[in-house]
Structure formats: structure tokens, C-alpha cells
Scaffold this active site. Sequence first.
Site, PDB file in Angstrom:
ATOM      1  N   CYS A 134      35.791  49.853  40.156  1.00  0.00           N
ATOM      2  CA  CYS A 134      36.626  50.289  39.259  1.00  0.00           C
ATOM      3  C   CYS A 134      36.898  51.651  39.527  1.00  0.00           C
ATOM      4  CB  CYS A 134      35.814  50.106  37.787  1.00  0.00           C
ATOM      5  SG  CYS A 134      36.708  50.796  36.441  1.00  0.00           S
ATOM      6  N   CYS A 137      36.667  53.882  36.056  1.00  0.00           N
ATOM      7  CA  CYS A 137      35.241  54.022  35.501  1.00  0.00           C
ATOM      8  C   CYS A 137      34.757  55.265  36.437  1.00  0.00           C
ATOM      9  CB  CYS A 137      34.385  52.818  35.674  1.00  0.00           C
ATOM     10  SG  CYS A 137      35.196  51.256  34.947  1.00  0.00           S
ATOM     11  N   ASP A 138      34.850  55.036  37.773  1.00  0.00           N
ATOM     12  CA  ASP A 138      33.954  55.891  38.701  1.00  0.00           C
ATOM     13  C   ASP A 138      34.766  56.751  39.571  1.00  0.00           C
ATOM     14  OD1 ASP A 138      31.930  54.340  37.804  1.00  0.00           O
ATOM     15  OD2 ASP A 138      32.167  52.873  39.197  1.00  0.00           O
TER      16      ASP A 138
END
Length: 314
Positions: A134, A137-138
Site C-alpha cells: 500500500c 499507507c506507507d
Amino acid sequence: MAKHYDVIVIGAGPGGMTAALYASRANLSVLMLDRGIYGGQLNNTAAVENYPGFKSIMGPDLAEKMYQGSTQFDAEYAYGSVESVTVADDGLKTITTDSDVYETQALVIATGSEYRKLGVPGEDKYGGRGVSYCAVCDGAFFKNKPVVVVGGGDSAVEEGGYLSQLTSQVNIIHRRDQLRAQKILQDRAFANDKIGFTWDTIVTEILGDDQKVTGVMTHNKKTGKDQEVPVDGVFIYVGNQPMTEAFTDLGITDEAGWIVTDEKMQTNVPGIFAVGDVRQKDLRQITTAVGDGGIAGQEAFNYLQTLQDKVQTK
């Protein structure tokens, strides 16, 4: 004591939320069940540019708007990880979660799919320590650092573009000699100076020290050359697999685990419908999931009407 609803929707992604909207708007009692926050993979998506009504919208924002719409006619939402589904002789479906038991005559499965893993050494070891599925997300953890993206489809190329805004360099590693992504995504990637491509190559191992990823080992399928590539992050987009483990005993899936339905989203078990990415189909997009959900919500209503008609004619 099991809690009873006219319709239960397992999964609260775009397809599940749309099914809940249509069913609840038909004045049915509806429950959406999900093991996490509503929105599904929308919450892991950056800009959505192919959903009608929005030139561009962030995935989490679209998820929130969909949720507000899906609950406007009193559809309920609850957390729960589904462990099993059984069907009685009279068609009553019992859904057992890790915390509750529910009953319904009409069940819509909208559990979607999850990211497929590479299955190489180091992938699990460095999960959350440099290995990610992701970018939204990261990606921020790799600001001004080099990363690789593994894959060649829409997700790989689109998320590679997102990562290029944060990282120092993005190297897209693909096992073929051309991408599978939509042409508009390819054109953007090829025009992006911060994105490079490694063709005909697979990742055979993810390397790291005691704390984090330090690189990947690659193998070129045409030349046979093995090479170590130093990177700080590995983003993997090599396809999806259906989340249907709880439904295998129902006999509604194909050999790969995808749920088989007809054009009315009906499975081979009366009163069980499936929508969105969990279905056996070619195009898995937000728009197709929403279309599936609208059909399933209406067909669940029609199914309940047939049951009521049978009772009245007895």
C-alpha cells in the site's frame, strides 16, 4: 440468540455499501458486516480518477461519502470477522463471526480480494519494515529514498506514480517486456523522470539487516543474470486473490476461489448473492462493484418477495 436481519451484507467496500443502500431503501432491515473500516481497498487508494461524478477524489474521501449514502435508510454497520456460513433446509442462513451470530434469508457476499504475495524469502520477515502492499499507507516512510515496485498492472503503475512524488527513485520491476496497465497510466509513467523500468525480471529474494529492507535479489528471465538491487522499500502489486475462505463449504466458488454468479449476482445457492472483486469476472473496478451492488440489493428484495408470496399461497 442470533440477531436476525432481512438482508446481511458481508463486506463494506463499494459493492457491499451499494447493496446495503438498495436493500435498505426498499424498507428492508439490513446489516453490513466487515472485519475492518468501511471502504475496503478505497482506504488504500490515492486519487480515484475514473469514478463518475468526480474529476479526482481521494479513496478514503470517496469511502466516507459512500458510507454516508449507504446508511441513510437505516442500514446498520458492525465489526466482525466471519468464521462460517451455514444454510438450513428452509434456506435460513446463519453467519457466525468471532463475536456474534446472525441470521438472514438473503445474504450478499462482498468480501473482495486481498493482495497476492510474491512468496519469496524475506517477504514476511520484512513486512512492515520495508515491504508494503500500500503506497498510500506507507509511502511517506520512504521520503527521498529509492524503492522498487513489483508488478505491471494498473495498481503497480498508478502507485508507482504516487511514490515518485515522495521517493528519490522508483524502479518498476516487471516479469514481462511490456506493462499491462491502462495506456493513460503507462504514458504518465514513461514520461516521469523519477520512474525507471526493469523488464523480464522477477524478484527472488528480499534482503535486509536486523531492522529493515536493504535491497532485493532479481533474476532476468531472458539473460539468466542475477543481480542485487539496493533499495529501502519494496511495494508489491502482483494481483489479488479472493477472500472466500469462510464460504468454501457452500460450493459457490470456482477452483481459484472466486465466487461464480449469474447476471443477477445470484450464486447457485438460492438467496446468496456476490458482488464486486470477490466475483469471477474480468474487470474489477469501483464502478463495476457499485453496479454489482445495485443489482444484488434489488435482487435480494425480489428474492424475499418470492419467499413471502410462497407463504401467502400456502
